[in-house]
Design an enzyme around this catalytic site. Structure first.
Site, PDB file in Angstrom:
ATOM      1  CD  GLU A 152      57.813  27.805  84.513  1.00  0.00           C
ATOM      2  OE1 GLU A 152      57.676  26.892  83.676  1.00  0.00           O
ATOM      3  OE2 GLU A 152      57.984  28.990  84.188  1.00  0.00           O
ATOM      4  CD  GLU A 309      62.081  30.604  84.363  1.00  0.00           C
ATOM      5  OE1 GLU A 309      61.512  30.521  83.267  1.00  0.00           O
ATOM      6  OE2 GLU A 309      62.264  29.630  85.102  1.00  0.00           O
ATOM      7  CE  LYS A 358      69.218  22.344  68.490  1.00  0.00           C
ATOM      8  NZ  LYS A 358      68.419  21.377  69.285  1.00  0.00           N
ATOM      9  CG  HIS A 360      64.419  30.379  75.460  1.00  0.00           C
ATOM     10  ND1 HIS A 360      64.790  31.528  76.107  1.00  0.00           N
ATOM     11  CD2 HIS A 360      63.137  30.119  75.819  1.00  0.00           C
ATOM     12  CE1 HIS A 360      63.773  31.948  76.842  1.00  0.00           C
ATOM     13  NE2 HIS A 360      62.758  31.125  76.679  1.00  0.00           N
TER      14      HIS A 360
END
Ligand code: GAL
Length: 661
Positions: A152, A309, A358, A360
């Protein structure tokens, strides 16, 4: 019919895989579960620089060799990341000058990611070296399918004001303008006594006492996009030299990262890849998803593209991270697919126990395989495996919305007529209306060939060059229908008002001039004839041949035209809501011969076509069953599709032609 990945005939399915966060014993379980989920492609190594090169020039490829072997053994192909979005601690220790400096002079420290200056020679050298080392090591590995350079570009930081960046900006300007005189003219430096006498005096537009020269800021935005692109090209060329034949990409954030001009970038990647995350605060966020997918396809120039993604459920970085509802995972994935994606990938495979992400979601959540998310991940894998024949098929659009990053950069600067005017808000509003009318939309650069479209919409196209105006004139003269909204064609490529006034380059096309901009007070509403209200904006328009379709009834422009038409060119000087945009779009559809679709509200219908077949992808975003007037075979169930689509359901029908129209 083109395939993005030579030899791959199925939809690619998988995600970012960060096994270095886990003991190696876990890897075998990962691979077994990937097999169960139908995963056939994973992205590895994206943040692994410190593991791959623990000390400068000393590589440790052992763990990655073992990982490659395991994945290859399971028939899972590799999208290999270059880890250059996150240089190791030793790099910044050796090269403190390579840290990013923000506009207000803050030097960003280590401990996160994306914190190296794109213009730092030390960073460029180190990133090319690690990319080359990876290409030498894995370039011939049979599991290698794709190169995923960096992560990105432009996020989380884009602009950098370090000394290296200032020097690079100066060189960029010298190339662009050739002489200081030309630069002084382009930047309008006679204003506020900003004239430069020597190149050394020219700097990046760092924070100053008041508003900094907007032309300088616009050029710095262009330079920033180019500097990041040069980083990509340097890595890409190093990889290509060692490993010709394997496609190279980087993951874009079409529609959500304003820092990079993807029209320029698209031609540099072998396949366009996109990341998209839902805006949890928006209850209709599937429309924003569709916009991002359509923009990605447009950037790809109509070729298939890959979704690199998205998330299986909640993200962790929004103020309120709303989990996806049952079935939403499949609805989202199939919308990307319906709009052209030939890969459906997630961030990430296994949820991280430690670190900033964590909370996510992941394909394999903290709750493990006894979870709804896992079951939906597995079901989606099964469904995608039934869609081989869709790979490489195309999406066609009859309508284009103009999209120009340069215009956004200029319009987003300070001291504009109203803080409430936003190009993005207008694009979203027009897109939303077209989405609700079931019309597939491409996005197009204002200077690109528009002749393939029946209708072109220009929402708040603030910066519009003379070339773009000539392009639009040719399009309209050739029979195209054109709709333009307020605050368009205001400035040229240097953010200077067009000679002749606002909108002057399109005066003959629209049959009017804009004499004065009349923004409204916060919360103020005005009425238009025809029972429509608007807010934010009005204008004093003088007609020069256009006919009036609606008039302002009150407010500062009372009695003046609000919506006009000149041949097949429409102009709207008011901020109409999504519902009321029909007052300008319906006549434009009629002109253009476009028929809005009769699908039930909340049902999204997309079509992909190949030489032999049509595929209708239908997504029911509502919580009730709807009639589905589609015939053909449902590829997901291998049966003739029924006449009802269940609440929240999806269909991929083959051979159904135009049944819904
Ligand atoms: C993306 C990024 C991933 C991960 C993800 C979380 O923007 O590329 O590495 O951070 O966001 O949503």
């Amino acid at each position: 019919m083109s395939k993005w990945l030579p030899g791959v005939t199925s939809i690619s399915y998988g995600g970012d895989y960060n096994p270095e966060q886990w003991p190696e014993e876990t890897w075998a379980e990962d691979i077994e579960l990937m097999r169960q989920a139908g995963v056939n492609l994973v992205s590895i190594g994206i943040f692994s620089w410190a593991m791959l090169e623990p000390r400068p020039g000393q590589y440790d490829f052992g763990w990655m060799d073992r990982l490659f072997a395991l994945l290859h053994g399971a028939g899972i192909r590799v999208s290999l990341g270059t880890p250059t979005a996150s240089p190791p601690a030793w790099f910044f220790h050796q090269h403190p000058e390579a840290r990013v400096v923000t506009r207000d002079g803050t030097v960003l420290g280590f401990g996160s990611r994306g914190m190296a200056s794109p213009s730092s020679p030390a960073y460029r050298e180190a990133s090319v070296s690690i990319a080359r080392a990876l290409a030498r090591r894995y370039g011939n590995h049979p599991a290698l399918a794709l190169w995923h350079v960096h992560n990105e570009y432009g996020a989380p930081v884009s602009e950098c004001y370090s000394d290296d960046s200032v020097r690079a900006f100066r060189r960029w300007l010298q190339e662009r303008y050739g002489s200081l005189d030309a630069l002084n003219r382009a930047w309008g430096t006679a204003f506020w006594g900003q004239r430069y006498g020597e190149w050394e005096q020219v700097s990046a537009p760092a924070a100053s006492a008041s508003v900094v020269n907007p032309a300088q800021r616009l050029d710095f935005a262009r330079f920033t996009s180019d500097a990041l692109l040069q980083c990509f090209i340097a890595e890409r060329d190093a990889i290509r030299a060692e490993c010709p034949g394997v496609p190279i990409t980087t993951n874009f954030m079409a529609g959500s990262c304003p820092a990079v001009d993807l029209w320029k970038w698209a031609g540099e990647v072998d396949v366009v890849a996109n990341d998209h995350y839902l805006d949890a605060a928006d209850p209709c966020n599937h429309v924003g998803l569709a916009l991002s997918a359509d923009l990605t396809r447009s950037i790809a120039g109509g070729r298939p593209w890959i979704l690199m993604e998205h998330s299986t459920s909640a993200v962790n970085w929004q103020p309120r991270n709303v989990a996806k509802r049952p079935g939403e995972l499949a609805r989202n994935a199939l919308t990307h697919l319906g709009r052209g994606a030939d890969a459906v990938m997630f961030f990430q495979w296994r949820a991280s126990r430690a670190g900033a992400e964590k909370f996510h979601s992941a394909m394999l959540p903290h709750a493990g395989t006894r979870s709804r998310v896992w079951r939906e991940v597995r079901d989606l894998g099964e469904n995608l495996a039934r869609l081989d024949e869709v790979v490489g098929s195309e999406v066609r659009a009859e309508v284009a919305i103009l999209w120009d990053w340069e215009s956004f950069w200029a319009q987003d600067l300070e001291w504009r007529p109203s803080v409430d005017v936003s190009h993005r808000e207008r694009i979203n509003a027009f897109y939303d209306r077209l989405w609700r009318d079931g019309i597939t939309v491409d996005f197009a650069h204002p200077e690109s060939d528009l002749t393939a479209y029946k209708l072109v919409v220009a929402p708040a196209s603030y910066l519009l060059t003379k070339r773009a105006a000539s392009n639009i004139r040719r399009y309209v003269e050739g029979g195209g229908t054109f709709v333009m909204s307020y605050f368009s064609a205001i400035v040229d490529e240097h953010d200077a008002v067009h000679p002749g006034g606002y909108g002057a380059p399109l005066r003959d096309v629209l049959g009017l001039t804009v004499e004065e901009l009349l923004p409204l007070r916060a919360g103020e509403q005005v009425r238009l004839s025809g029972g429509v209200t608007s807010d934010v904006w009005s204008e004093d328009i003088a007609l020069e041949g256009a006919e009036v379709l609606a008039t302002f009834e009150d407010g500062p422009a009372a009695g003046k035209p609000a919506i006009t038409r000149h041949g097949s060119a429409y102009y709207v000087a008011a901020r109409l809501g999504v519902e009321d945009l029909t007052s300008v779009l319906r006549p434009a559809y009629d002109d253009a011969g476009i028929v809005p679709s009769a699908t039930p509200e909340g049902v999204e219908v997309m079509m992909r076509r190949s030489a032999d077949n049509d595929y209708l992808i239908v997504v029911n975003h509502t919580d009730r069953p709807v009639d589905l007037p589609v015939t053909g075979t449902d590829l997901l169930t291998a049966s003739t599709s029924g006449s009802k689509l269940e609440a929240g359901g999806v269909r991929v029908c083959s051979g159904s032609g135009q049944a819904m129209r």
